[in-house]
Design an enzyme around this catalytic site. Sequence first.
Site, short mmCIF file in Angstrom:
data_model
loop_
_atom_site.label_atom_id
_atom_site.label_comp_id
_atom_site.label_asym_id
_atom_site.label_seq_id
_atom_site.Cartn_x
_atom_site.Cartn_y
_atom_site.Cartn_z
N SER A 65 -45.19 -12.85 29.57
CA SER A 65 -45.25 -12.34 28.20
C SER A 65 -45.61 -10.86 28.14
O SER A 65 -45.10 -10.13 27.31
CB SER A 65 -46.24 -13.15 27.37
N GLU A 67 -44.65 -8.59 30.01
CA GLU A 67 -43.44 -7.80 30.31
C GLU A 67 -42.39 -7.86 29.20
O GLU A 67 -41.36 -7.18 29.28
CB GLU A 67 -42.83 -8.27 31.63
N VAL A 90 -48.42 -17.99 25.99
CA VAL A 90 -49.68 -17.71 26.67
C VAL A 90 -50.64 -18.82 26.27
O VAL A 90 -50.86 -19.07 25.09
CB VAL A 90 -50.25 -16.33 26.26
N GLU A 94 -59.64 -20.02 31.38
CA GLU A 94 -61.09 -19.92 31.46
C GLU A 94 -61.59 -18.49 31.43
O GLU A 94 -62.79 -18.24 31.39
CB GLU A 94 -61.58 -20.61 32.73
N THR A 95 -60.68 -17.50 31.44
CA THR A 95 -61.11 -16.10 31.47
C THR A 95 -60.59 -15.36 30.24
O THR A 95 -59.82 -15.89 29.45
CB THR A 95 -60.56 -15.40 32.73
N HIS A 97 -58.46 -13.08 30.26
CA HIS A 97 -57.09 -12.65 30.50
C HIS A 97 -56.19 -13.00 29.31
O HIS A 97 -55.36 -12.19 28.89
CB HIS A 97 -56.57 -13.31 31.78
N PHE A 122 -41.41 -11.49 17.04
CA PHE A 122 -42.49 -12.00 17.87
C PHE A 122 -42.42 -13.52 17.90
O PHE A 122 -42.76 -14.20 16.94
CB PHE A 122 -43.83 -11.55 17.28
N ARG A 136 -45.13 -27.05 19.48
CA ARG A 136 -44.52 -25.95 18.74
C ARG A 136 -43.23 -25.43 19.40
O ARG A 136 -42.64 -24.48 18.93
CB ARG A 136 -45.53 -24.82 18.60
#
Length: 160
Positions: A65, A67, A90, A94-95, A97, A122, A136
């Site tokens: 995503s 890119e 996305v 756990e982070t 990111h 988008f 979705r």
Amino acid sequence: MATANKNLSVYDKATIPNAKDLRFGIVVSEWNEEITEGLYTGAVDALLDCGAEVEYITRWNVPGSFELTFGCKKMIETTKVDAVIAIGSVIQGETKHFDFVCSATAQGIKDLNLKFDVPVIFCVLTDNTLQQAQERSGGKHGNKGAEAAIAAIKMAVLGA
């Protein structure tokens, strides 16, 4: 959830401009491929249903995503398109990111809409779980790809 009571695939075809002569680009993230392929299918099906011609739909793949922005930019610069759909997924991990990728992707696509006279739609799912993404991208909430295709048609006509 914003989509809890809405089917993303439902649209009133009578209110959608005919897409017959419009050219669409679709840039698809390869990350979370099960989800992005479902979104791509939903987008193409809706475009074709609204009159777009298969030979006027161009697909490019990018690794993730993050890119998508560069892929959409290069498509606008090198290919004749009336609108581009950026498809990605996305899923929260756990982070932090997740936060950085989602924010950068949304900002990048927003920037493309300000820089170019070609609308970039988008269609990036930013879900907490894989199940939410599945719901979705062709599941119980319909398909965000179809919703993005309708937006692309409307924006392409607006920009013409």
